[in-house]
Design an enzyme around this catalytic site. Structure first.
Site, PDB file in Angstrom:
ATOM      1  N   CYS A   1       0.813  -1.216   0.000  1.00  0.00           N
ATOM      2  CA  CYS A   1       0.000   0.000   0.000  1.00  0.00           C
ATOM      3  C   CYS A   1       0.853   1.275   0.000  1.00  0.00           C
ATOM      4  O   CYS A   1       2.040   1.248   0.290  1.00  0.00           O
ATOM      5  CB  CYS A   1      -0.978   0.048   1.170  1.00  0.00           C
ATOM      6  SG  CYS A   1      -2.145  -1.310   1.228  1.00  0.00           S
TER       7      CYS A   1
ATOM      8  N   ARG B   1      -3.799   0.694  -2.936  1.00  0.00           N
ATOM      9  CA  ARG B   1      -4.043  -0.395  -1.995  1.00  0.00           C
ATOM     10  C   ARG B   1      -3.640  -1.753  -2.539  1.00  0.00           C
ATOM     11  O   ARG B   1      -3.970  -2.107  -3.667  1.00  0.00           O
ATOM     12  CB  ARG B   1      -5.528  -0.431  -1.613  1.00  0.00           C
ATOM     13  CG  ARG B   1      -5.852  -1.509  -0.585  1.00  0.00           C
ATOM     14  CD  ARG B   1      -7.295  -1.423  -0.143  1.00  0.00           C
ATOM     15  NE  ARG B   1      -7.582  -2.418   0.868  1.00  0.00           N
ATOM     16  CZ  ARG B   1      -8.599  -3.272   0.819  1.00  0.00           C
ATOM     17  NH1 ARG B   1      -9.445  -3.246  -0.178  1.00  0.00           N
ATOM     18  NH2 ARG B   1      -8.775  -4.156   1.779  1.00  0.00           N
TER      19      ARG B   1
END
Length: 203
Positions: A2, A49
């Site tokens: 991330c 993400r």
């Protein structure tokens, strides 16, 4: 892995929102599964993400029930289940099973002191729209990185320096002090980074 990134305008006109796309593209490798952004009057906030916990429901940025507290988080909160239970007992409603949602509700309940309650490795940013205040923080060991650039006009932060350098007008210049550190001890000592004007947020 991330990656998080954002730009807070401290004075003058806010940058165009497409800056978030440039920053996110620069660190795409950190989060190829999903991306998200939040735009306010003086804040641009983004996230790339890599989906691990709550794969389908953990989209970020993530907001409180009233939409006035917004967060992005890179890393993992190890004790999120315990914190979630205690926050639910205090009346907080959770809409996902993501560990990152704990950040939003813990901030609402405890303010900045919530950081002491987190057990994990993380870099995070919380926007408090009530107070027009941005909190950017790292875990106390410093596992997850945060780089930042601050001048009189804005504060820019990201999980990697290359996201900051992706912004038009910001040039990659070698910091001679950081270079001397690297040649002396084999790494650049925080809060310096190898780039002039870009610093590393300390744990």
């Amino acid at each position: 892995m991330c990656g998080i990134y954002g730009v807070l305008t401290l004075g003058g006109e806010r940058r165009a929102a497409d800056v978030l796309d440039r920053m996110g593209d620069a660190i795409y490798h950190r989060g190829p599964d999903d991306s998200g952004k939040f735009v306010d009057r003086e804040l641009l906030l983004g996230m790339r993400r890599l989906s691990i916990i709550d794969v389908s429901g953990g989209h970020q940025p993530i907001a409180s029930e009233d939409g006035k507290t917004i967060a992005v988080c890179n890393g993992e909160i190890y004790n999120f289940r315990e914190l979630r239970r205690s926050l639910q007992a205090l009346g907080h409603y959770f809409s996902t099973n993501s560990d990152s949602e704990v950040v939003v509700h813990a901030y609402e309940e405890y303010g900045v002191e919530f950081l002491a309650k987190l057990d994990g490795m993380f870099g995070l940013a919380v926007w408090d729209a009530h107070r027009r205040c941005l909190l950017v923080a790292r875990d106390s060991v410093g596992i997850k990185p945060i780089y930042y650039r601050q001048d009189g006009a804005e504060l820019i932060f990201a999980s990697e320096a290359k996201a900051i350098l992706a912004i038009p007008g910001i040039q990659a210049r070698l910091d001679p002090v950081a270079l001397a550190q690297y040649l002396s001890v084999g790494y650049v000592c925080a809060p310096n980074s190898i780039f002039e004007g870009i610093r590393k947020l300390e744990p």
